[in-house]
Design a protein around this motif. Structure first.
Motif, mmCIF file in Angstrom:
data_model
loop_
_atom_site.group_PDB
_atom_site.id
_atom_site.type_symbol
_atom_site.label_atom_id
_atom_site.label_comp_id
_atom_site.label_asym_id
_atom_site.label_seq_id
_atom_site.Cartn_x
_atom_site.Cartn_y
_atom_site.Cartn_z
ATOM 1 N N MET A 215 -41.317 103.489 -36.673
ATOM 2 C CA MET A 215 -42.288 103.723 -35.617
ATOM 3 C C MET A 215 -43.685 103.433 -36.147
ATOM 4 S SD MET A 215 -42.986 107.249 -33.546
ATOM 5 C CE MET A 215 -43.596 108.062 -34.992
ATOM 6 N N GLU A 216 -44.411 102.534 -35.521
ATOM 7 C CA GLU A 216 -45.736 102.168 -35.986
ATOM 8 C C GLU A 216 -46.760 102.385 -34.881
ATOM 9 O OE1 GLU A 216 -45.791 98.203 -37.356
ATOM 10 O OE2 GLU A 216 -44.449 98.581 -39.053
ATOM 11 N N LEU A 217 -47.948 102.815 -35.288
ATOM 12 C CA LEU A 217 -49.055 102.903 -34.343
ATOM 13 C C LEU A 217 -49.616 101.513 -34.103
ATOM 14 C CD1 LEU A 217 -50.938 106.013 -35.724
ATOM 15 C CD2 LEU A 217 -49.441 105.917 -33.749
ATOM 16 N N GLU A 218 -50.044 101.255 -32.900
ATOM 17 C CA GLU A 218 -50.581 99.935 -32.579
ATOM 18 C C GLU A 218 -52.085 99.846 -32.861
ATOM 19 O OE1 GLU A 218 -49.552 98.982 -28.612
ATOM 20 O OE2 GLU A 218 -47.393 99.131 -28.939
ATOM 21 N N MET A 219 -52.754 100.969 -32.858
ATOM 22 C CA MET A 219 -54.207 100.959 -33.010
ATOM 23 C C MET A 219 -54.588 100.970 -34.490
ATOM 24 S SD MET A 219 -57.239 100.956 -31.759
ATOM 25 C CE MET A 219 -57.084 101.361 -30.047
ATOM 26 N N ARG A 220 -55.202 99.867 -34.946
ATOM 27 C CA ARG A 220 -55.677 99.742 -36.319
ATOM 28 C C ARG A 220 -57.131 99.262 -36.283
ATOM 29 N NH1 ARG A 220 -51.731 95.292 -38.237
ATOM 30 N NH2 ARG A 220 -52.386 94.592 -36.165
ATOM 31 N N VAL A 221 -57.778 99.318 -37.426
ATOM 32 C CA VAL A 221 -59.180 98.898 -37.485
ATOM 33 C C VAL A 221 -59.314 97.437 -37.087
ATOM 34 C CG1 VAL A 221 -61.180 98.604 -38.991
ATOM 35 C CG2 VAL A 221 -59.709 100.616 -39.254
ATOM 36 N N VAL A 222 -58.390 96.608 -37.574
ATOM 37 C CA VAL A 222 -58.487 95.184 -37.283
ATOM 38 C C VAL A 222 -58.338 94.897 -35.796
ATOM 39 C CG1 VAL A 222 -56.017 94.730 -37.622
ATOM 40 C CG2 VAL A 222 -57.695 92.905 -38.049
ATOM 41 N N ASP A 223 -57.619 95.766 -35.078
ATOM 42 C CA ASP A 223 -57.452 95.572 -33.639
ATOM 43 C C ASP A 223 -58.787 95.692 -32.906
ATOM 44 O OD1 ASP A 223 -54.686 95.230 -33.879
ATOM 45 O OD2 ASP A 223 -54.356 97.389 -33.859
ATOM 46 N N LEU A 224 -59.679 96.537 -33.401
ATOM 47 C CA LEU A 224 -61.008 96.678 -32.780
ATOM 48 C C LEU A 224 -61.819 95.405 -32.987
ATOM 49 C CD1 LEU A 224 -61.878 100.327 -33.877
ATOM 50 C CD2 LEU A 224 -60.895 99.568 -31.717
ATOM 51 N N LEU A 225 -61.670 94.823 -34.166
ATOM 52 C CA LEU A 225 -62.416 93.581 -34.439
ATOM 53 C C LEU A 225 -61.914 92.417 -33.584
ATOM 54 C CD1 LEU A 225 -62.608 93.842 -38.330
ATOM 55 C CD2 LEU A 225 -64.513 94.086 -36.722
ATOM 56 N N LEU A 226 -60.630 92.467 -33.235
ATOM 57 C CA LEU A 226 -60.052 91.388 -32.440
ATOM 58 C C LEU A 226 -60.301 91.546 -30.944
ATOM 59 C CD1 LEU A 226 -56.621 91.019 -34.309
ATOM 60 C CD2 LEU A 226 -58.639 89.548 -34.502
ATOM 61 N N GLU A 227 -60.800 92.723 -30.544
ATOM 62 C CA GLU A 227 -61.078 92.959 -29.122
ATOM 63 C C GLU A 227 -62.441 92.336 -28.759
ATOM 64 O OE1 GLU A 227 -61.040 93.802 -25.304
ATOM 65 O OE2 GLU A 227 -59.304 94.039 -26.658
ATOM 66 N N ARG A 228 -62.401 91.247 -27.994
ATOM 67 C CA ARG A 228 -63.624 90.498 -27.703
ATOM 68 C C ARG A 228 -64.627 91.296 -26.876
ATOM 69 N NH1 ARG A 228 -61.504 84.347 -26.241
ATOM 70 N NH2 ARG A 228 -60.538 83.927 -28.286
ATOM 71 N N SER A 229 -64.163 92.162 -26.010
ATOM 72 C CA SER A 229 -65.087 92.896 -25.144
ATOM 73 C C SER A 229 -65.996 93.840 -25.926
ATOM 74 C CB SER A 229 -64.296 93.691 -24.100
ATOM 75 O OG SER A 229 -63.506 94.697 -24.720
ATOM 76 N N LEU A 230 -65.570 94.230 -27.120
ATOM 77 C CA LEU A 230 -66.378 95.158 -27.914
ATOM 78 C C LEU A 230 -67.407 94.435 -28.791
ATOM 79 C CD1 LEU A 230 -63.622 97.700 -29.053
ATOM 80 C CD2 LEU A 230 -65.120 97.816 -27.051
ATOM 81 N N GLN A 231 -67.142 93.197 -29.141
ATOM 82 C CA GLN A 231 -68.064 92.370 -29.924
ATOM 83 C C GLN A 231 -68.424 93.021 -31.268
ATOM 84 O OE1 GLN A 231 -71.431 90.748 -27.642
ATOM 85 N NE2 GLN A 231 -70.390 91.371 -25.736
ATOM 86 N N LEU A 232 -67.503 93.712 -31.865
ATOM 87 C CA LEU A 232 -67.773 94.402 -33.131
ATOM 88 C C LEU A 232 -67.856 93.392 -34.279
ATOM 89 C CD1 LEU A 232 -65.406 97.502 -32.817
ATOM 90 C CD2 LEU A 232 -67.834 97.330 -32.245
ATOM 91 N N LEU A 233 -68.745 93.695 -35.224
ATOM 92 C CA LEU A 233 -68.977 92.819 -36.373
ATOM 93 C C LEU A 233 -68.684 93.581 -37.659
ATOM 94 C CD1 LEU A 233 -72.378 91.263 -35.221
ATOM 95 C CD2 LEU A 233 -70.096 90.267 -34.963
ATOM 96 N N LEU A 234 -67.837 93.024 -38.519
ATOM 97 C CA LEU A 234 -67.542 93.644 -39.811
ATOM 98 C C LEU A 234 -68.668 93.316 -40.781
ATOM 99 C CD1 LEU A 234 -65.565 95.186 -41.651
ATOM 100 C CD2 LEU A 234 -64.491 92.987 -42.187
ATOM 101 N N GLN A 235 -69.287 94.350 -41.372
ATOM 102 C CA GLN A 235 -70.451 94.154 -42.226
ATOM 103 C C GLN A 235 -70.186 94.504 -43.689
ATOM 104 O OE1 GLN A 235 -72.834 92.562 -41.173
ATOM 105 N NE2 GLN A 235 -72.985 92.846 -38.959
#
Length: 492
Positions: free
Chosen positions: A1-21
């Motif tokens: 059983m794995e969770l789907e929500m990971r840090v990389v998933d936020l970076l891949l979500e275009r609507s959030l426009q998050l930038l890894l610094q």
């Protein structure tokens, strides 16, 4: 059983426009999120769950000292947080260099929310996705529980239910009783320690089973996922496992009075006729046309901890079972073994290597079953470890044939010894018992009575004279032994 929500998933979500610094590794970006924590506190660590994501705009963080930023991130890394999401455009036009340096130093991914994206949007996205995940886990839990309920309705054993759960979570499971002893597990080769109830183990999730008991059994799982996810998934199926464990107690308890009556009828050779025994046997719900096995176990003292183990093992090995406990004895009648009888017995004899426990082989005759019950009840009193009982026991045969005439004849036979002991204060009856209890071996008898060999020889010759028999012969020894057993029965 794995969770789907990971840090990389936020970076891949275009609507959030998050930038890894920060130069974060793939392993750090694959960290699973336990939740989102919006906060503007300087030290939010007391309120954070491990692997939560910290969302902040840095309000109140108007400092440039790198040591202050380092202390702030260091505390968060110890939680640890999965990442820091910092929204620019409100309190800070750009990410503070001290924050970037501290996150790089402590290997905490730093994600920038551009001014065009409201921080609330990030929080709503995470919460909505995690809510969907929680709902999916709950649905999977009920689907698993439904499958286990279907198996339980088909009389599947607890181990079968554990195997079904294992196929979903791919983690070893075990059921502990109130004494911290494993009573069922899957896979069979997994190793578990005792005492999980009183001493929690790192990496093991322990869930109390809803059994309606003050000290319920517990389901233990080797954790590969977050505790909350496992608890949500296994909550419904834990109820099914509890019901299946209680099944043995409920089924047995519904016939408890009848089982006791049958045992009493078996022991009451003078008062209960064969017809009385047959009626009592029918009352406990067993089929007289099917071979029946008997188990009697001593449950006194610390041995009480084996109760659940014995019940679960019996239900695993036999399709039809009646069990009850009265006094410090557990008595079970079993029919229709699920496997070879010898294999079933092997399991029962290895539950506790120092428990007085007797198993009598299957019998088709109710006459023989009655004798087996008496034999097992008597044999368990004189042993200190589990054993498969011999087919015939002298005490049981004596009990079965001990009519009033036999008991009166035994008292008349032994009367000369009692008269001698009463008149001369001599221990002839005690000597005879000790001699027979020590297998007619003079040296052992002398040690038991603390007397000299000459004294023993004198007493034995006196007994032979008074009883008019030869104690050196098997017939003479058997006659005395049976007489003593008949007298003992008459005194009960």
């Amino acid at each position: 059983m794995e969770l789907e929500m990971r840090v990389v998933d936020l970076l891949l979500e275009r609507s959030l426009q998050l930038l890894l610094q920060t130069p974060s590794s793939e392993l750090r970006l694959a960290t699973e999120l336990s939740g989102c924590a919006p906060t503007e506190l300087m030290d939010p660590t007391p309120f954070l769950d491990p692997h939560s994501l910290l969302l902040t705009s840095g309000i109140g963080m108007n400092f440039s000292d790198e040591r202050t930023w380092d202390a702030f991130v260091e505390r968060l890394a110890e939680v640890p947080v999965s990442a820091i999401v910092f929204a620019t455009g409100m309190a800070h036009r750009a990410l503070p260099p001290g924050l970037i340096g501290a996150c790089t130093k402590h290997d905490v991914p730093l994600l920038e929310v551009p001014a065009a994206v409201p921080p609330l949007q990030v929080n709503r996205f995470i919460e909505s996705l995690m809510q969907a995940e929680r709902l999916a886990v709950v649905n999977r839990g009920w689907t698993l529980a439904d499958e286990c309920a279907r198996l339980a309705n088909q009389d599947a054993e607890v181990v079968t239910l554990l195997a079904t759960v294992f196929n979903v979570i791919q983690s070893p499971l075990a059921v502990y009783d109130a004494y911290g002893t494993v009573i069922a597990q899957y896979p069979a080769l997994a190793t578990w320690t005792t005492g999980i109830r009183t001493k929690p183990q790192v990496g093991v999730l322990s869930i109390p089973l809803p059994m309606g008991l003050n000290n319920p059994c517990r389901l233990a799982i080797r954790e590969k996922d977050s505790e909350s996810q496992l608890a949500s998934l296994l909550g419904p199926v834990a109820s099914i496992i509890a019901l299946q464990l209680n099944r043995s107690v409920i089924v047995d308890a519904s016939r408890q009075h009848e089982i006791k009556n049958f045992v009493i009828a078996c022991e009451s050779w003078e008062e209960a006729t064969h017809l009385d025994v047959r009626r009592a046997f029918v009352d406990i719900g067993l089929d007289a046309r099917v071979a029946t096995s008997v188990l009697v176990a001593d449950m006194s003292g610390e041995l009480a901890s084996t109760s659940w183990q014995l019940r679960v093992a019996l239900h695993e090995k036999f399709q039809t079972l009646r069990v009850t406990e009265f006094g410090d004895r557990l008595v079970a009648f079993a029919q229709n073994p699920r496997m070879d009888f010898d294999e079933a017995v092997e399991r029962l004899l290895h539950i506790h290597d120092r428990q007085p426990l007797v198993v009598k082989g299957p019998t088709l005759s109710l006459f023989e079953l009655r004798l087996s019950v008496v034999h097992a009840l008597q044999l368990v009193q004189g042993i200190d470890r589990p054993q498969l009982a011999p087919e015939l026991g002298l005490s049981a045969v004596v009990t079965a044939t001990a009519g009033r005439g036999a008991k009166e004849a035994a008292r008349k036979f032994l009367a000369p010894l009692w008269e001698h002991d009463l008149k001369r204060a001599g221990p002839l009856v005690e000597t005879l018992r000790a001699y027979l209890d020590n297998d007619a071996q003079p040296s052992k008898t002398c040690s038991a009575l603390f007397i000299h060999r000459n004294s023993l020889n004198y007493r034995l010759r006196k007994i032979e004279t008074l009883l008019r028999l030869n104690l050196g012969s098997v017939e003479g020894q058997a006659t005395c032994l049976i007489a003593l057993r008949l007298v003992d029965l008459g005194e009960k």
